[in-house]
Design an enzyme around this catalytic site. Sequence first.
Site, PDB file in Angstrom:
ATOM      1  N   GLN A  32       0.851  -1.203   0.000  1.00 37.30           N
ATOM      2  CA  GLN A  32       0.000   0.000   0.000  1.00 37.30           C
ATOM      3  C   GLN A  32       0.880   1.244   0.000  1.00 37.30           C
ATOM      4  OE1 GLN A  32      -2.217   0.361   3.659  1.00 37.30           O
ATOM      5  NE2 GLN A  32      -3.706   1.773   2.774  1.00 37.30           N
ATOM      6  N   GLY A  33       0.857   2.012  -1.081  1.00 35.01           N
ATOM      7  CA  GLY A  33       1.707   3.198  -1.205  1.00 35.01           C
ATOM      8  C   GLY A  33       0.931   4.477  -0.934  1.00 35.01           C
ATOM      9  N   TYR A  34       0.613   4.709   0.329  1.00 34.97           N
ATOM     10  CA  TYR A  34      -0.085   5.935   0.722  1.00 34.97           C
ATOM     11  C   TYR A  34       0.901   6.929   1.350  1.00 34.97           C
ATOM     12  CZ  TYR A  34      -4.966   4.169   0.339  1.00 34.97           C
ATOM     13  OH  TYR A  34      -6.179   3.707  -0.095  1.00 34.97           O
ATOM     14  N   SER A  35       1.474   6.534   2.531  1.00 37.40           N
ATOM     15  CA  SER A  35       2.239   7.486   3.346  1.00 37.40           C
ATOM     16  C   SER A  35       3.489   7.984   2.640  1.00 37.40           C
ATOM     17  CB  SER A  35       2.661   6.830   4.662  1.00 37.40           C
ATOM     18  OG  SER A  35       1.536   6.336   5.335  1.00 37.40           O
TER      19      SER A  35
ATOM     20  N   GLU B 155     -10.339  -1.767   5.689  1.00 42.23           N
ATOM     21  CA  GLU B 155      -9.374  -2.259   6.685  1.00 42.23           C
ATOM     22  C   GLU B 155     -10.085  -2.927   7.857  1.00 42.23           C
ATOM     23  OE1 GLU B 155      -6.494   1.041   7.223  1.00 42.23           O
ATOM     24  OE2 GLU B 155      -4.958  -0.459   6.810  1.00 42.23           O
TER      25      GLU B 155
ATOM     26  N   SER C 147       4.661  -1.306   4.114  1.00 43.52           N
ATOM     27  CA  SER C 147       4.780  -2.677   4.623  1.00 43.52           C
ATOM     28  C   SER C 147       4.885  -3.655   3.467  1.00 43.52           C
ATOM     29  CB  SER C 147       3.550  -3.052   5.457  1.00 43.52           C
ATOM     30  OG  SER C 147       3.396  -2.170   6.530  1.00 43.52           O
TER      31      SER C 147
ATOM     32  N   SER D 223      -3.656   7.094  13.423  1.00 45.64           N
ATOM     33  CA  SER D 223      -3.194   7.161  14.823  1.00 45.64           C
ATOM     34  C   SER D 223      -4.387   7.384  15.768  1.00 45.64           C
ATOM     35  CB  SER D 223      -2.194   8.310  14.976  1.00 45.64           C
ATOM     36  OG  SER D 223      -2.875   9.539  14.830  1.00 45.64           O
ATOM     37  N   ASN D 224      -4.140   7.174  17.071  1.00 48.52           N
ATOM     38  CA  ASN D 224      -5.187   7.405  18.079  1.00 48.52           C
ATOM     39  C   ASN D 224      -5.781   8.809  17.964  1.00 48.52           C
ATOM     40  OD1 ASN D 224      -5.149   4.950  19.273  1.00 48.52           O
ATOM     41  ND2 ASN D 224      -4.290   5.628  21.231  1.00 48.52           N
ATOM     42  N   GLU D 225      -4.881   9.796  17.799  1.00 47.95           N
ATOM     43  CA  GLU D 225      -5.359  11.191  17.755  1.00 47.95           C
ATOM     44  C   GLU D 225      -6.301  11.385  16.566  1.00 47.95           C
ATOM     45  OE1 GLU D 225      -2.180  10.270  18.123  1.00 47.95           O
ATOM     46  OE2 GLU D 225      -1.829  10.907  20.194  1.00 47.95           O
TER      47      GLU D 225
END
Length: 385
Positions: free
Chosen positions: A130-133, A248, A165, A367-369
């Site tokens: 997965q090429g997102y970030s 997901e 990943s 993330s949690n935030e």
Amino acid sequence: MDFRFSAEDEAFRAEVRSWLGEHLVGDYAELKGAGGPGREHEGFDVRLQWERLLGEHGWIGLGWPAPFGRGVPLMQQVIFHEEYAKADAPHRVNHIGEQLLAPTVLALGTDAQRERFLPPIAQGRELWCQGYSEPDAGSDLANVKTRAVKEGDEWVVTGQKVWTSLAHVADWCFVIARTEDGSTRHRGLSYLLVPMKQPGIDIRPIVQLTGTSEFNEVFFDGARTAVDNVVGTPGDGWRVAMATLGFERGVATLGQQIGFARELDAVVQLARRTGAIDDPIVDDRIAAAWAGLQVIRHFALASLANPTPGAEASIAKLLWANWHQQLGELAMAVQGAAATQVGDDGELDELQRLFLFARSDTIYGGSNEIQRDIIARRMLGLPRG
Ligand SMILES: Cc1cc2nc3c(=O)[nH]c(=O)nc-3n(C[C@H](O)[C@H](O)[C@H](O)COP(=O)(O)OP(=O)(O)OC[C@H]3O[C@@H](n4cnc5c(N)ncnc54)[C@H](O)[C@@H]3O)c2cc1C
């Protein structure tokens, strides 16, 4: 939703159990529990063979409609993942292809894309990443700077992805790239399917806290893909990218919880061996962990009944990520001073790896935030801070 299993469901469960009993033997049985977060390097080639065996017998893409999959109903997909996890079968090598890319292509791809890309996933023959970030586009994904320009009948991709990943074993990557000059934020992005094994791609592993390396930096320098390898229309990639994120929260999370229960059990066994079980504070934390796992399971089952979960997925992510991270902390408390030691071979034990890798649970997949922000705005209607 009725959570009782019908006679057909139970027959399906028996079929899954019997197949796993017959096939999870020899080299495959030696890899029971292998792979997964922090352990992706374990027995990779054998796990790839296992993936292909699953594919040969029709166990990949169970819920996909014919002719691509068996069109198995939701409850039976849950049963498959639960039985699979109960058998402690090796962690899968292509969950990104099966759980993320395939549902996206089924929902938003063309017939030609379905015919090209789904069978190799169902056969375990093409692996995906997965090429997102990117370095400046993680939580703020709309800040993607990777560019793709059309040259003849190809897209030419230039830019950098990070934390990708399994890129080092992937055959294909779904890449979010900017395809409209001068566009900003969510506009002008496209969702491209890019082959990984070509000269314009450089993959550099990143070593994690666990000492293993399952994610990577990926540099695209003139990498190419056919002009038809765009899901949705060019420029509409944000919508497609968000659809993928929605997948997901698949039925596989029910299987994940059986793995969690096994880890909790390992912590309890260790507490018995070390005597930590006699400490009322440890007991209290174990009971809280057990109760937390019931909450996660019931919430996940209840949200399966909702076909458009929206912000509920954020609650599920927060629940399991925090729970799993706290389990890692409890495991270290139970191990005591031994938690700080590694074997002569430098290898971490299962619980040390759990503790370290679980630090990332509250980061990846949002993330949690970010999850709290989604809950605050979409569920509670709170103003943007
Ligand atoms: C194990 C692992 C595997 C991953 N695999 C992949 C993969 O396969 N493919 C892929 O594309 N990505 C992958 N990622 C990347 C992951 O999606 C990002 O790490 C994540 O989205 C956070 O982005 P970031 O790391 O850039 O942190 P940042 O976005 O820079 O965030 C840094 C901190 O600031 C906080 N923050 C940021 N924005 C806000 C805000 N608006 N409000 C409040 N707080 C905020 C964050 O919560 C975080 O604590 C993976 C990450 C990990 C850890």
